[in-house]
Design an enzyme around this catalytic site. Structure first.
Site, mmCIF file in Angstrom:
data_model
loop_
_atom_site.group_PDB
_atom_site.id
_atom_site.type_symbol
_atom_site.label_atom_id
_atom_site.label_comp_id
_atom_site.label_asym_id
_atom_site.label_seq_id
_atom_site.Cartn_x
_atom_site.Cartn_y
_atom_site.Cartn_z
ATOM 1 N N LEU A 38 37.503 -5.998 -59.082
ATOM 2 C CA LEU A 38 37.008 -7.366 -59.143
ATOM 3 C C LEU A 38 35.517 -7.332 -58.801
ATOM 4 O O LEU A 38 35.081 -6.522 -57.988
ATOM 5 C CB LEU A 38 37.730 -8.249 -58.124
ATOM 6 C CG LEU A 38 39.154 -8.693 -58.471
ATOM 7 C CD1 LEU A 38 39.755 -9.470 -57.306
ATOM 8 C CD2 LEU A 38 39.188 -9.530 -59.749
ATOM 9 N N CYS A 42 27.999 -6.646 -61.433
ATOM 10 C CA CYS A 42 27.142 -7.278 -60.421
ATOM 11 C C CYS A 42 27.501 -6.808 -59.008
ATOM 12 O O CYS A 42 26.645 -6.308 -58.286
ATOM 13 C CB CYS A 42 27.291 -8.791 -60.519
ATOM 14 S SG CYS A 42 26.474 -9.668 -59.188
ATOM 15 N N ALA A 188 14.097 -4.615 -65.491
ATOM 16 C CA ALA A 188 14.426 -4.983 -64.106
ATOM 17 C C ALA A 188 15.080 -3.818 -63.360
ATOM 18 O O ALA A 188 14.705 -3.499 -62.226
ATOM 19 C CB ALA A 188 15.346 -6.196 -64.103
ATOM 20 N N GLY A 274 18.364 -0.187 -71.095
ATOM 21 C CA GLY A 274 19.097 -1.338 -71.615
ATOM 22 C C GLY A 274 20.598 -1.171 -71.491
ATOM 23 O O GLY A 274 21.084 -0.120 -71.060
ATOM 24 N N HIS A 445 3.811 -26.227 -44.960
ATOM 25 C CA HIS A 445 2.638 -25.385 -44.682
ATOM 26 C C HIS A 445 2.870 -24.609 -43.394
ATOM 27 O O HIS A 445 3.330 -25.200 -42.418
ATOM 28 C CB HIS A 445 1.401 -26.256 -44.543
ATOM 29 C CG HIS A 445 0.191 -25.478 -44.104
ATOM 30 N ND1 HIS A 445 -0.471 -24.619 -44.954
ATOM 31 C CD2 HIS A 445 -0.441 -25.407 -42.899
ATOM 32 C CE1 HIS A 445 -1.476 -24.069 -44.286
ATOM 33 N NE2 HIS A 445 -1.478 -24.522 -43.042
HETATM 34 P P1 NAI Z 1 15.922 -3.850 -70.127
HETATM 35 O O1 NAI Z 1 16.218 -4.026 -71.567
HETATM 36 O O2 NAI Z 1 15.520 -5.008 -69.328
HETATM 37 O O3 NAI Z 1 14.765 -2.747 -69.956
HETATM 38 C C1 NAI Z 1 14.811 -1.482 -70.546
HETATM 39 C C2 NAI Z 1 13.399 -0.993 -70.786
HETATM 40 O O4 NAI Z 1 13.441 0.318 -71.314
HETATM 41 C C3 NAI Z 1 12.633 -1.833 -71.785
HETATM 42 O O5 NAI Z 1 11.446 -2.237 -71.164
HETATM 43 C C4 NAI Z 1 12.395 -0.882 -72.953
HETATM 44 O O6 NAI Z 1 11.169 -1.127 -73.601
HETATM 45 C C5 NAI Z 1 12.408 0.474 -72.275
HETATM 46 N N1 NAI Z 1 12.753 1.616 -73.105
HETATM 47 C C6 NAI Z 1 13.700 1.684 -74.088
HETATM 48 N N2 NAI Z 1 13.735 2.950 -74.603
HETATM 49 C C7 NAI Z 1 12.808 3.688 -73.946
HETATM 50 C C8 NAI Z 1 12.380 5.051 -74.008
HETATM 51 N N3 NAI Z 1 12.927 5.936 -74.858
HETATM 52 N N4 NAI Z 1 11.378 5.479 -73.170
HETATM 53 C C9 NAI Z 1 10.838 4.614 -72.288
HETATM 54 N N5 NAI Z 1 11.201 3.315 -72.201
HETATM 55 C C10 NAI Z 1 12.177 2.852 -72.996
HETATM 56 O O7 NAI Z 1 17.182 -3.109 -69.527
HETATM 57 P P2 NAI Z 1 17.601 -2.754 -68.033
HETATM 58 O O8 NAI Z 1 16.446 -2.675 -67.110
HETATM 59 O O9 NAI Z 1 18.437 -1.551 -68.225
HETATM 60 O O10 NAI Z 1 18.446 -4.004 -67.594
HETATM 61 C C11 NAI Z 1 19.562 -4.408 -68.349
HETATM 62 C C12 NAI Z 1 19.846 -5.876 -68.181
HETATM 63 O O11 NAI Z 1 20.312 -6.147 -66.875
HETATM 64 C C13 NAI Z 1 18.627 -6.717 -68.455
HETATM 65 O O12 NAI Z 1 18.958 -7.685 -69.422
HETATM 66 C C14 NAI Z 1 18.320 -7.352 -67.154
HETATM 67 O O13 NAI Z 1 17.918 -8.710 -67.313
HETATM 68 C C15 NAI Z 1 19.619 -7.270 -66.357
HETATM 69 N N6 NAI Z 1 19.288 -7.058 -64.959
HETATM 70 C C16 NAI Z 1 18.756 -8.056 -64.229
HETATM 71 C C17 NAI Z 1 18.355 -7.844 -62.941
HETATM 72 C C18 NAI Z 1 17.749 -8.953 -62.178
HETATM 73 O O14 NAI Z 1 17.851 -10.090 -62.557
HETATM 74 N N7 NAI Z 1 17.080 -8.680 -61.064
HETATM 75 C C19 NAI Z 1 18.484 -6.563 -62.302
HETATM 76 C C20 NAI Z 1 19.033 -5.577 -63.147
HETATM 77 C C21 NAI Z 1 19.414 -5.836 -64.427
#
Ligand code: NAI
Length: 463
Positions: A38, A42, A188, A274, A445
């Site tokens: 569960l 996240c 992220a 990603g 403030h």
């Molecule tokens: P992401 O899609 O956000 O970032 C992956 C990055 O890898 C991109 O900037 C892309 O340009 C780069 N990339 C792709 N292929 C590459 C390569 N061969 N060499 C170098 N760079 C390359 O995916 P991420 O960080 O894995 O996160 C997945 C999802 O999880 C996102 O949609 C994110 O919003 C969500 N997430 C949100 C968090 C938060 O709100 N704090 C924390 C962790 C994840």
């Protein structure tokens, strides 16, 4: 065959859990099927452990900031093994609390892997086994909510091995910090985990293929984020695509092959490029569910994948965020229960990158607004003179607002503690506040929020 239910939910992450509780509160009979733990990504492999790691190591960042000001010296050495034990304890406590809440609400939780046997029946097998028919359960349902989540993805050449080439799932289980780490992908996940291991003393390189780190963020915000992280000692390179990896069999570790035949050696590599939706569930196609090329379930304005099937959270590919998933889950439950009829409306959604600094965004960036053809202005303020930022030895970063027709349509910020005002920004963007409304509001403030106020009241410039 077991007793049928009104609403069956596949997946017990934030979306499925929220949907189950909401549907039960509307007096529906609810079954929740989960093959693993569960809490989903996240709780078990994502937001929560990452925030625990960043929270536990925050003192290191703060001590370093005060030391840079020459106010004193000292340190905090974080025991990774102790942290892993604490993580296990906290996560299992949260999972138990979730199970209790579901039980108290009257939701039946069935452990196992679900597949569709027909348009109105799910077969649940014990996860990992396919032959034990005596353990299979068939559950007829009226409405189905798919809350299947997502998993890390990687391109050819960056295959993980769980030992030297890691995904976020693996790296969160390390018992000690590696001497050197290359993080591929500065979204992220990459940015948050790079910061944690930098604090733990690893030598960290963060590589991003796009021209800027955090490519979905405002260009100015991303540039500031990069500058702050570099100042902290992160080796950061944007605009470099990784071509492949080479295992070093004799000495251990990995060589990361970059463009132009450049190589980077590291003990461990994190692939954070990603995620992809978990939608390989048997029987979905026959039930009329359509998937995109990337595997995301296509949904209509009511988050429906078919007349009686909803898809919420990461698996519909709309927004890979736990809070968005939860919101969609509650909507689908209400709609499936017949309590509402209108289309799904999400309101403004906050995006947050944790660490020190933090980055937030609500609404479109200035660049996105321009691309949409909106006539926009921007206003901004820096944290340099903010007394709280100064007190923490972190007076870097800025807040930037985007305006259209006299209303706030977007807020982005990067700086120490920028998350403090993310919900204020959500309200302002969602309600389209004017400058006069900001003027009327009293901001406490001294707070970091005053830089938000300053940015909103600053002269507006054309894009
Ligand atoms: P992401 O899609 O956000 O970032 C992956 C990055 O890898 C991109 O900037 C892309 O340009 C780069 N990339 C792709 N292929 C590459 C390569 N061969 N060499 C170098 N760079 C390359 O995916 P991420 O960080 O894995 O996160 C997945 C999802 O999880 C996102 O949609 C994110 O919003 C969500 N997430 C949100 C968090 C938060 O709100 N704090 C924390 C962790 C994840």
């Amino acid at each position: 065959m077991t007793q049928s239910c009104d609403i069956l939910i596949l997946g017990g992450g934030p979306a499925g859990y929220a949907a189950a509780l909401e549907a039960a509160s509307l007096n529906k009979s609810v079954v929740l099927v989960e093959k693993d733990f569960l809490g989903g990504t996240c709780l078990n492999r994502g937001c929560i452990p990452t925030k625990l790691f960043l929270g536990a190591s925050q003192a290191i960042a703060e001590i370093q900031a005060q030391s840079r000001l020459r106010l004193g010296q000292g340190g905090f050495s974080l025991d990774m093994r102790a942290l892993q034990k604490r993580k296990a304890l906290l996560l299992s406590g949260s999972r138990q609390a979730m199970a209790k809440a579901l039980e108290a609400a009257g939701v039946r939780v069935v452990q196992g892997q679900g597949e569709l046997l027909g348009p109105n029946q799910v077969l649940v097998r014990p996860a990992g086994e396919t032959t034990r028919e005596d353990k299979e359960v068939r559950i007829p349902f009226d409405r189905l909510i798919l809350a299947l989540g997502s998993r890390p993805a990687w391109p050819k050449g960056l295959e993980p091995d769980g030992e030297h080439v890691l995904l976020s799932d693996h790296i969160l289980d390390l018992q000690e910090a590696p001497a050197s780490l290359v993080v591929i992908g500065a979204g992220a996940i990459g940015i948050e985990l790079a910061q944690f291991f930098l604090r733990m003393g690893s030598q960290v390189s963060l590589l991003e293929a796009a021209p800027q780190i955090a490519p979905t963020e405002d260009a100015e915000i991303s540039a500031q984020l990069a500058a702050i992280l570099k100042r902290q000692g992160l080796d950061l390179q944007a605009g470099v695509a990784v071509r492949g990896l080479e295992r070093k069999h004799n000495r251990g570790g990995v060589a990361v092959i970059l463009d132009a035949d450049q190589r980077l050696d590291a003990d461990k590599v994190l692939v954070a490029v990603g995620r992809k939706p978990n939608t390989d569930v048997f029987g979905l196609d026959q039930a009329g569910v359509v998937r995109s090329e990337r595997g995301a379930v296509s949904v209509d304005a009511h988050l429906r994948a078919a007349a009686h099937i909803y898809a919420v959270g990461d698996c519909n590919g709309r927004m890979l965020l736990a809070h968005a998933a939860e919101h969609q889950g509650r909507f689908a439950a209400r709609h499936a229960a017949g309590a509402i009829t209108g289309p799904y409306r999400s309101g403004a959604i906050p995006f947050c990158i944790y660490g020190d600094p933090e980055a937030i965004r609500v609404g479109p960036t200035a660049q996105e607004a321009a691309a949409l053809g909106l006539e926009c202005t921007v206003s901004r303020a820096v944290f340099a003179a903010n007394p709280v930022a100064q007190a923490f030895g972190a007076p870097h970063g800025l807040v930037k607002a985007t305006w259209n027709a006299g209303k706030i349509i977007g807020v982005s910020a990067v700086g120490h503690g920028a998350l403090h005002f993310v919900s204020a920004a959500v309200i302002m963007v969602d309600q389209g506040w004017t400058r006069d409304q900001v003027e009327e509001m009293i901001f406490a403030h001294p707070t970091l929020d005053e830089t938000l106020r300053q940015a909103l009241l600053a002269p507006q410039e054309p894009l």
